[in-house]
Design a protein around this motif. Sequence first.
Motif, PDB file in Angstrom:
ATOM      1  N   GLY A 223      41.286  40.922  46.387  1.00  0.00           N
ATOM      2  CA  GLY A 223      40.066  40.698  47.433  1.00  0.00           C
ATOM      3  C   GLY A 223      40.592  40.053  48.698  1.00  0.00           C
ATOM      4  O   GLY A 223      41.718  39.695  49.007  1.00  0.00           O
TER       5      GLY A 223
ATOM      6  N   ASP B  51      31.373  39.491  46.328  1.00  0.00           N
ATOM      7  CA  ASP B  51      31.305  39.329  47.989  1.00  0.00           C
ATOM      8  C   ASP B  51      30.313  37.900  48.108  1.00  0.00           C
ATOM      9  O   ASP B  51      29.339  37.738  47.308  1.00  0.00           O
ATOM     10  CB  ASP B  51      30.581  40.689  48.657  1.00  0.00           C
ATOM     11  CG  ASP B  51      31.293  41.901  48.435  1.00  0.00           C
ATOM     12  OD1 ASP B  51      32.542  41.625  48.262  1.00  0.00           O
ATOM     13  OD2 ASP B  51      30.594  42.917  48.496  1.00  0.00           O
TER      14      ASP B  51
ATOM     15  N   GLU C 140      34.816  39.781  39.311  1.00  0.00           N
ATOM     16  CA  GLU C 140      35.105  41.216  39.673  1.00  0.00           C
ATOM     17  C   GLU C 140      34.172  41.709  40.710  1.00  0.00           C
ATOM     18  O   GLU C 140      32.991  41.717  40.870  1.00  0.00           O
ATOM     19  CB  GLU C 140      34.688  42.130  38.406  1.00  0.00           C
ATOM     20  CG  GLU C 140      35.169  43.269  38.656  1.00  0.00           C
ATOM     21  CD  GLU C 140      35.087  44.250  37.427  1.00  0.00           C
ATOM     22  OE1 GLU C 140      35.475  45.470  37.487  1.00  0.00           O
ATOM     23  OE2 GLU C 140      34.649  43.798  36.153  1.00  0.00           O
ATOM     24  N   ASP C 141      35.086  42.010  41.766  1.00  0.00           N
ATOM     25  CA  ASP C 141      34.447  42.665  43.260  1.00  0.00           C
ATOM     26  C   ASP C 141      33.291  41.541  43.688  1.00  0.00           C
ATOM     27  O   ASP C 141      32.239  42.234  44.155  1.00  0.00           O
ATOM     28  CB  ASP C 141      34.033  43.922  43.008  1.00  0.00           C
ATOM     29  CG  ASP C 141      35.251  44.957  42.677  1.00  0.00           C
ATOM     30  OD1 ASP C 141      36.228  44.723  43.123  1.00  0.00           O
ATOM     31  OD2 ASP C 141      35.035  45.747  41.802  1.00  0.00           O
TER      32      ASP C 141
ATOM     33  N   ARG D 248      29.877  39.079  38.385  1.00  0.00           N
ATOM     34  CA  ARG D 248      29.689  40.149  39.565  1.00  0.00           C
ATOM     35  C   ARG D 248      28.417  39.433  40.364  1.00  0.00           C
ATOM     36  O   ARG D 248      27.477  38.770  39.460  1.00  0.00           O
ATOM     37  CB  ARG D 248      29.230  41.672  38.697  1.00  0.00           C
ATOM     38  CG  ARG D 248      30.242  42.235  38.146  1.00  0.00           C
ATOM     39  CD  ARG D 248      30.058  43.478  37.517  1.00  0.00           C
ATOM     40  NE  ARG D 248      31.217  44.190  37.113  1.00  0.00           N
ATOM     41  CZ  ARG D 248      31.575  45.370  37.896  1.00  0.00           C
ATOM     42  NH1 ARG D 248      31.215  45.523  39.127  1.00  0.00           N
ATOM     43  NH2 ARG D 248      32.584  46.066  37.318  1.00  0.00           N
TER      44      ARG D 248
ATOM     45  N   GLY E 251      35.154  41.500  47.598  1.00  0.00           N
ATOM     46  CA  GLY E 251      35.805  41.942  46.618  1.00  0.00           C
ATOM     47  C   GLY E 251      36.958  41.337  45.844  1.00  0.00           C
ATOM     48  O   GLY E 251      37.739  41.709  45.161  1.00  0.00           O
TER      49      GLY E 251
ATOM     50  N   SER F 124      38.278  39.111  42.902  1.00  0.00           N
ATOM     51  CA  SER F 124      38.424  39.299  41.691  1.00  0.00           C
ATOM     52  C   SER F 124      39.265  38.309  40.949  1.00  0.00           C
ATOM     53  O   SER F 124      40.411  37.942  41.672  1.00  0.00           O
ATOM     54  CB  SER F 124      38.926  40.497  40.948  1.00  0.00           C
ATOM     55  OG  SER F 124      38.033  41.544  41.425  1.00  0.00           O
TER      56      SER F 124
END
Length: 255
Positions: free
Chosen positions: A63, A28, A25-26, A229, A13, A15
């Motif tokens: 995050g 992983d 943004e988010d 992303r 997560g 960001s």
Amino acid sequence: MRVTEPPLLSLRGISKRYGAVQALEDVDLELHRGEVVALLGDNGAGKSTLIRVIAGVDPADKGVIEWEGQAVHIRTPRIAQRLGIATVYQSLALCDDLDVAENLFLGRERRRPGVRGRLFRLMDNGGMRAEARRQLDALGIRVPDVRAPVASLSAGQRQTVAISRALLGRPKAVLLDEPTAALGVPQAGHVLDLVDELRDRGIGVILISHNLGDVKAVADEAAVLRLGRNNGFFHVPTTPQDRIFSSIVGATSNA
């Protein structure tokens, strides 16, 4: 019951915003010991921003970052280095006027033994040169003379010297930002051989690259970013190159 070792590095997560621009943004990402993860994406996808987050240059806004299974806060490059994270940026940050050994030990200079408490001691140039030669030879790096100014080296040799300098701190993870950019095929091959050597030593490697041929040659996994992303995770040896390319340009995703 089999105990599974946690990832060396785990991001969840993540960001990051710069003013009105949402750079990440988010996001992983996972990296294991002895694994090469290619970080892919078009220009502006957020790859360099993510590297700066991991390296502590631009801490994440939100995050969780875990290192060896424990949550950590990487707020500065020094914290990242203490954890065992080394970064080689595309600029390399080498000093042209210094020789190879001096560049390797820049900021980590060794001094000769002297009187205890003495403020000024001479640099141990001979010891640093001998250690530089041992390190380069162990990594298979072809630099004929560690006393040669870095300015006299080829682009490929400069890249391998920068990677070798990062390894002096005995890192557990190395972040490489476009290490084969602007290199010819033979020089790029030497750098990719070095990435293989890092993996064989159990070091985790995150590799930013635009060259899918290089990715196919050395990466185990690939993580694709698009517009900040996640846009796909792929097992590189079994995934067709065109499928990875489609994720990069936004035609498909495998998030």
